[in-house]
Design an enzyme around this catalytic site. Structure first.
Site, PDB file in Angstrom:
ATOM      1  N   GLU A 138       1.255  -4.149  11.504  1.00  0.00           N
ATOM      2  CA  GLU A 138       0.708  -2.802  11.334  1.00  0.00           C
ATOM      3  C   GLU A 138       1.406  -1.847  12.288  1.00  0.00           C
ATOM      4  O   GLU A 138       1.729  -2.217  13.416  1.00  0.00           O
ATOM      5  CB  GLU A 138      -0.796  -2.792  11.671  1.00  0.00           C
ATOM      6  CG  GLU A 138      -1.658  -3.635  10.761  1.00  0.00           C
ATOM      7  CD  GLU A 138      -2.118  -2.878   9.506  1.00  0.00           C
ATOM      8  OE1 GLU A 138      -1.733  -1.697   9.344  1.00  0.00           O
ATOM      9  OE2 GLU A 138      -2.852  -3.490   8.712  1.00  0.00           O
TER      10      GLU A 138
ATOM     11  N   HIS B 274       0.861  -1.181   0.000  1.00  0.00           N
ATOM     12  CA  HIS B 274       0.000   0.000   0.000  1.00  0.00           C
ATOM     13  C   HIS B 274       0.899   1.233   0.000  1.00  0.00           C
ATOM     14  O   HIS B 274       1.557   1.530   1.007  1.00  0.00           O
ATOM     15  CB  HIS B 274      -0.919  -0.019   1.230  1.00  0.00           C
ATOM     16  CG  HIS B 274      -1.973  -1.076   1.138  1.00  0.00           C
ATOM     17  ND1 HIS B 274      -2.496  -1.713   2.236  1.00  0.00           N
ATOM     18  CD2 HIS B 274      -2.590  -1.601   0.042  1.00  0.00           C
ATOM     19  CE1 HIS B 274      -3.401  -2.590   1.815  1.00  0.00           C
ATOM     20  NE2 HIS B 274      -3.472  -2.543   0.503  1.00  0.00           N
TER      21      HIS B 274
HETATM   22 ZN    ZN Z   1      -2.101  -1.484   4.273  1.00  0.00          ZN
END
Ligand code: ZN
Length: 524
Positions: free
Chosen positions: A430, A259
């Protein structure tokens, strides 16, 4: 020449409920914003906006007053649904101007005037970012945009007291983030961004420098090319002995930046690489026993273009692991082919796959894992995040969760979790775009570039803890060692850390009692 996106936008505005995104086709390019009806030469204070640079993003600027501008994020290429990342410059600013009455449609100026008033009246400009595609945001929790300028090139966060995030009836369904900023140096060019930028070119320079060091345990190869023919780099970090023909390999596979707007992922990944190539004794032990394969930028086109979530062609690559196409998703296809080759090689055991992301609404670092029917496998999967929680003050085990949502079925973690055997563990790591809260406190500590890299170093060294522990776990029937000396670590020469008992639960209890402070390691 200016693109004059705002002019075109205004005439073409037909009431799209996503803020006119259908007519934002590219980034503003040295666009001078003039007051309506102004015909003369641009003057000082007529702000010039630009986002035509690597990872830049700003699609349109509307002049509200001399002191207020509406800004529109350029949607991801070929995918108007994603509008989060922004990164642009402002120049031709005017310093030290008498404050005049300014009306704002958001009614925030009164608040702004009550804070931070200096002796000198500075040009205080309000920027409203009006077309975010997200509603939940860490802006509600104190996050603020980043700023730097020519004479102050280090990124800083704008004080959160000058940032407002609210539902705005003027912009239909959208949430608006407004921030007030004082331009204090006329000759400076100011740059604003959603988070610390980390460009494709920066990665290339970083990798070029590593290559120049001629380390025999570091190898960089070209795994493939993106649609726009940018490099998909693959790094191998291990002692040369592990690469001899026929050698058995325990592989840890790490990927980042699938991303593109999730820039913290690159800082974490760089922290991992920095640690693994360092002279730290733990790094050496890790290289001797494991093979690290790292693809630090899975979506180089999206990064280059300043997208938030998608590739050039508008694909969220982290939803296409099941069937990546060599022409539409070449980088993903390349990585998946390599992983499958490794899976089919009996000499290679792919033990970990970690895909690094950044999170726009949660604090701290944390992980997502998979759900397995086999309870023991499920428990073993929890070991690495538990150990990381002991090593990294910003990593939260309580935020770590395990799921099998249908919506995440095409992610690397989910897909590989289903493919690989029961000694392999796949995680999404994350890290918050904003801050972390240290256990036992309530204060949010904003992440810096260095703090993101430190999390990466802590991830790397946690593998040693895992394998030391694992060697004990794998021999449950062995006689219980009476003394520490008898506990043979899996890695000869491993440096013992603390007074580990070799049992996760008790280590965690110990941490909770003592809250060890910074256990980070030098970068070297
Ligand atoms: Zn992501």
């Amino acid at each position: 020449m200016t693109t004059n996106m705002a002019e075109r936008s205004r005439t073409a505005e037909t009431g799209s409920d996503i803020g006119g995104d259908d007519i934002i086709a590219g980034n503003v390019s040295k666009y001078t914003v003039l007051p309506a009806g102004y015909c003369g030469q641009p003057k000082k204070g007529h702000l010039i906006f630009d986002a035509c640079f690597e990872s830049g993003n700003l699609g349109r600027v509307d002049h509200i007053t001399e002191f207020e501008y509406d800004l529109f994020i350029r949607p991801d290429t070929c995918n108007p649904r994603f509008r989060v990342w922004f990164n642009f410059t402002v120049e031709n600013v005017k310093e030290s101007q008498h404050r005049s009455m300014v009306e704002t449609n958001a009614g925030i100026l009164n608040q702004i005037n009550q804070v931070g008033l200096k002796h000198k009246f500075l040009l205080r400009v309000i920027f409203n970012v009006v077309n975010f595609s997200k509603t939940k945001s860490l802006y509600r929790d104190g996050m603020a945009p980043m700023v730097k300028s020519t004479s102050r090139p280090k990124w800083q966060r704008i004080p959160s007291k000058n940032v407002y995030y609210y539902h705005c009836p003027d912009h239909r369904k959208n949430y608006v983030m407004s921030f007030a900023f004082c331009f204090d140096r006329e000759d400076d060019t100011y740059q604003f961004a959603y988070c610390y930028p980390y460009t494709y070119t920066r990665l290339q320079h970083y990798l070029d420098n590593l290559q120049r060091r001629n380390m025999d345990y570091f190898c960089r190869e070209l795994l493939g090319l993106s649609v726009q023919r940018r490099q998909l780099d693959l790094l191998t970090i291990t002692s040369p002995a592990n690469l001899r023909p026929g050698a058995e390999q325990k592989v840890v596979f790490i990927t980042a930046r699938v991303h593109p707007g999730e820039t913290p992922s690159s800082f974490v990944c760089q922290g991992i690489i920095d640690f693994l190539v360092s002279q730290h004794p733990i790094a050496k032990v890790l290289r001797d026993h494991l093979v690290f394969k790292i693809a630090p930028m899975l979506n180089p086109d999206g990064v280059y273009l300043g997208n938030y979530r998608c590739s050039l062609m508008g694909f969220d690559l982290n939803r296409h692991w099941a069937n990546p196409s060599p022409w539409a998703h070449p980088t993903l296809h390349g990585v998946k082919q390599l992983i499958i080759e490794m899976y089919n090689n009996p000499k290679i055991n792919l033990e970990f796959y970690i895909d690094i992301h950044a999170h726009s609404t949660m604090m701290n670092g944390f992980m997502y894992g998979n759900i397995f029917e086999d309870e023991e496998r499920f428990q073993r999967q929890a070991v690495l995040p538990k150990l990381l929680c002991q090593n990294a003050e910003d990593f939260s085990y309580s935020s770590t969760s395990f799921n099998r949502d249908a919506v995440k079925a095409g992610t690397g973690r989910r897909f590989l979790g289903g493919l690989l055997n029961d000694t392999s563990y796949c995680y999404t790591l994350e890290v918050s775009f904003y801050s972390y809260i240290v256990a036992g406190t309530t204060t949010a500590v904003p992440y810096t570039e260095e703090a993101y890299m430190k999390l990466g170093r802590n991830v790397a060294r946690t593998f040693l803890d895992y394998y030391r522990l694992n060697s004990l776990v794998e021999r449950p029937l062995a006689p219980t060692p009476k003394t520490r000396k008898e506990k043979e670590p899996l890695f000869k020469g491993a440096t013992p850390q603390g007074q580990g008992t070799g049992q996760v639960g008790s280590k965690l209890e110990k941490r909770n009692q003592t809250h060890p402070k910074d256990q980070s390691l030098p970068t070297q």
